[in-house]
Enzyme design. Structure first.
Site, PDB file in Angstrom:
ATOM      1  CB  SER A  30      -0.914  -0.006   1.228  1.00  0.00           C
ATOM      2  OG  SER A  30      -0.140  -0.151   2.411  1.00  0.00           O
ATOM      3  CG  ASN A 117      -3.282  -4.159  13.892  1.00  0.00           C
ATOM      4  OD1 ASN A 117      -2.719  -4.158  12.801  1.00  0.00           O
ATOM      5  ND2 ASN A 117      -3.691  -5.280  14.484  1.00  0.00           N
ATOM      6  CG  HIS A 163     -42.425  22.198  -9.256  1.00  0.00           C
ATOM      7  ND1 HIS A 163     -42.583  20.858  -8.946  1.00  0.00           N
ATOM      8  CD2 HIS A 163     -43.129  22.885  -8.329  1.00  0.00           C
ATOM      9  CE1 HIS A 163     -43.368  20.741  -7.885  1.00  0.00           C
ATOM     10  NE2 HIS A 163     -43.708  21.965  -7.485  1.00  0.00           N
ATOM     11  CB  SER A 284     -16.559  23.984 -28.150  1.00  0.00           C
ATOM     12  OG  SER A 284     -16.579  23.035 -29.200  1.00  0.00           O
ATOM     13  CE  LYS A 290     -21.290  24.775 -26.905  1.00  0.00           C
ATOM     14  NZ  LYS A 290     -22.584  24.591 -26.332  1.00  0.00           N
ATOM     15  CG  ASN A 292     -19.249  24.748 -23.568  1.00  0.00           C
ATOM     16  OD1 ASN A 292     -20.308  25.243 -23.938  1.00  0.00           O
ATOM     17  ND2 ASN A 292     -18.492  23.996 -24.353  1.00  0.00           N
ATOM     18  CD  GLU A 297     -21.449  21.594 -18.157  1.00  0.00           C
ATOM     19  OE1 GLU A 297     -22.481  21.621 -18.841  1.00  0.00           O
ATOM     20  OE2 GLU A 297     -20.314  21.548 -18.653  1.00  0.00           O
ATOM     21  CE1 TYR A 324      -5.644  -2.893   9.872  1.00  0.00           C
ATOM     22  CE2 TYR A 324      -4.800  -5.124   9.628  1.00  0.00           C
ATOM     23  CZ  TYR A 324      -4.973  -3.838   9.129  1.00  0.00           C
ATOM     24  OH  TYR A 324      -4.497  -3.510   7.890  1.00  0.00           O
ATOM     25  CD  GLN A 329      -3.013  -2.273   2.823  1.00  0.00           C
ATOM     26  OE1 GLN A 329      -2.265  -2.587   3.731  1.00  0.00           O
ATOM     27  NE2 GLN A 329      -2.890  -2.759   1.601  1.00  0.00           N
TER      28      GLN A 329
HETATM   29  N1  ARG Z   1      -0.988  -1.210   5.768  1.00  0.00           N
HETATM   30  C1  ARG Z   1      -1.864  -1.665   6.804  1.00  0.00           C
HETATM   31  C2  ARG Z   1      -3.173  -0.880   6.783  1.00  0.00           C
HETATM   32  O1  ARG Z   1      -3.222   0.121   6.180  1.00  0.00           O
HETATM   33  C3  ARG Z   1      -1.200  -1.498   8.116  1.00  0.00           C
HETATM   34  C4  ARG Z   1      -1.627  -2.456   9.154  1.00  0.00           C
HETATM   35  C5  ARG Z   1      -1.096  -3.798   8.914  1.00  0.00           C
HETATM   36  N2  ARG Z   1      -1.416  -4.643  10.021  1.00  0.00           N
HETATM   37  C6  ARG Z   1      -1.415  -5.949   9.899  1.00  0.00           C
HETATM   38  N3  ARG Z   1      -1.763  -6.630  10.930  1.00  0.00           N
HETATM   39  N4  ARG Z   1      -1.107  -6.542   8.776  1.00  0.00           N
HETATM   40  O2  ARG Z   1      -4.152  -1.266   7.342  1.00  0.00           O
END
Ligand code: ARG
Length: 467
Positions: A30, A117, A163, A284, A290, A292, A297, A324, A329
């Protein structure tokens, strides 16, 4: 993001005899989005170092070296110098890994009594609270722009609609402030949310705290939270601070969308009540003539993704047992997306409103539509004691007869008005008189608009500095 070599192993590798399959690692990684939590992770880690020192687990020298290393890593990340390794799952493990690379055994002491966590959710709370403060300022700026334009147009008359059909005369200032009051409620919601969200989870560990004598209350104070968690399981499980932020964001985005819809409608050449400044219009690619209203929007359309972010969180959380789970994530990208989107839309709408040119003559001319005064006529009869239903029917019958005779209310003679029971009927067909007469508190009269503008300004001035 700088990506480094593939070396290194997971923080949790001890129990394992082989590394994760590349595709499993890719699924779990991540760092490409949670690196946005880097400065919050450093901040939370610094508070944790102090907690470890208070508990006698680090001496002053060790704590100082850890603080120094954490600050350097934070700066490296901030300035784009930091090299993330392929093995870094997330920003939390990357920061800990870098500190440990610098300090060896001392770095390895950092994670005592904490878990990702409690850390990840501490970081996210800090990040969202800061985003909430920026959004608060953006909403205040937009509301202030609406109030300023409303003051300019406290006495500018326009057809009010129901309306989207002409209904009764109102003032432009009154209509603009209707949007302003909706934003005031958004500010209240943001403030209430931030008060609830200001809870520190740090010290809850993986789910059951630790045996190390860390003080969550002191850590909460150091991080600027209002309070520490009341329950360690709740601390690591709770994502309703994200869900609630997204609900608040979705409601605010709905208001922005409705304001944008008015901009698009008013600037429609078929109506011509206003013109967007060129800086907030687009051309446009094919049709040279145009101009716009893309800004309006897009502001109208962006609510779709923020509402989607709220649905994502709700779908993610419902049915999830406490504790958790890695599912959690998935909370971050919707949160970032909603905050980013609001931060994009708010200044654009503020600029569009501040620079909008109203055609007050066109609005005034649209008030020639005599149907706008039918309710005022019925109320004139009511003031003379006619039951409202009878009055409504009598005005309706008058309009129908005039229609059949190809005449309008403006063709009715003084004698006819007398016979109708409203001797000054002809003078009632005047938008200025009509809005002045509706001088109730919260109504469309110029006096009411100025009073509302003062009240809204006072509300915007005393914005509390959110935690
Ligand atoms: N990248 C994880 C998240 O965003 C961090 C926590 C990971 N904890 C675990 N027990 N694998 O949630």
């Amino acid at each position: 993001m700088t990506e480094g070599g593939g070396g290194g192993e997971q923080l949790w590798a001890g129990r394992f005899s082989k590394p994760p399959a590349p595709e499993a690692h890719a699924l779990g990684r991540s760092v490409h989005f949670d690196r946005r939590l880097a400065s919050q992770d450093v901040e939370a880690s610094l508070a944790h170092v102090r907690a470890l020192q208070d508990a006698g687990l680090l001496d002053a020298g060790e704590a100082a070296r850890l603080e120094q290393a954490l600050s350097e890593v934070g700066e490296d990340i901030g300035e784009g110098r930091f090299v993330f390794h392929e093995a870094d799952e997330d920003v939390h493990s990357a920061i800990e890994r870098a500190v440990t690379e610098q300090l060896g055994d001392l770095g390895a002491k950092l994670h005592a009594g904490r878990s990702r966590n409690d850390l990840v959710v501490t970081d996210l709370r800090l990040w969202l609270l800061a985003a909430g403060r920026r959004i608060d300022r953006g909403v205040v700026a937009l509301a202030a722009a609406l109030v300023a334009r409303a003051r300019e147009h406290a006495a500018t008359v326009m057809p009010g609609t129901t309306h989207t059909r002409f209904a009764q005369p109102v003032t432009l200032g009154h209509h603009l402030l209707a949007h302003g009051w909706a934003l005031a409620r958004d500010l209240e919601r943001l403030e209430q949310w931030s008060n609830r969200a200001s809870t520190s989870p740090l010290g809850a560990g993986a789910t059951a705290g630790s045996t190390l004598g860390l003080d969550p209350d002191l850590t909460a104070t150091r991080l600027g939270f209002h309070r520490a968690f009341a329950n360690s399981i709740d601390a690591v499980s709770d994502r309703d601070f994200v869900q609630e932020f997204l609900a608040v964001a979705a409601i605010c985005a709905t208001h922005l969308s409705r304001l944008a819809a008015d901009l698009a409608r008013w600037t429609d050449p078929a109506l011509c009540w206003a013109e967007l400044d060129e800086a907030y219009s687009t051309g446009s690619s094919m049709m040279p003539q145009k101009r716009n209203p893309d800004t309006a929007e897009l502001a109208r359309g962006k609510v779709a993704r923020i509402a989607g972010d709220f649905v994502t969180l709700t779908a993610l959380l419902h049915g999830l047992p406490l504790g958790y789970h890695r599912d959690l994530q998935e909370d971050k990208e919707p949160a970032f997306d909603a905050a980013d989107t609001l931060e994009l839309v708010l200044p654009a709408l503020t600029g569009a409103i501040a620079s909008l040119r109203f055609d007050t003559d066109a609005m005034r001319a649209a008030c020639d539509d005599e149907g706008l005064y039918a309710t005022d006529l019925a109320e004139a009869l009511v003031r003379d004691g006619v039951p409202f239903r009878d009055a409504h029917r009598r005005v309706g019958e008058l309009l129908k007869r005039l229609d059949d005779e190809d005449r309008t209310l403006r063709d009715v003679s003084e004698d006819e008005w007398k016979a109708f029971g409203v001797p000054d009927g002809g003078q009632l067909l005047d938008p200025f008189r009509s809005v002045d007469a509706r001088d109730l508190s919260g109504g469309p009269s110029p006096g009411s608009v100025r009073h509302q503008a003062d009240a809204l300004d006072a509300f915007l001035r005393v914005r509390p500095v959110s935690p």
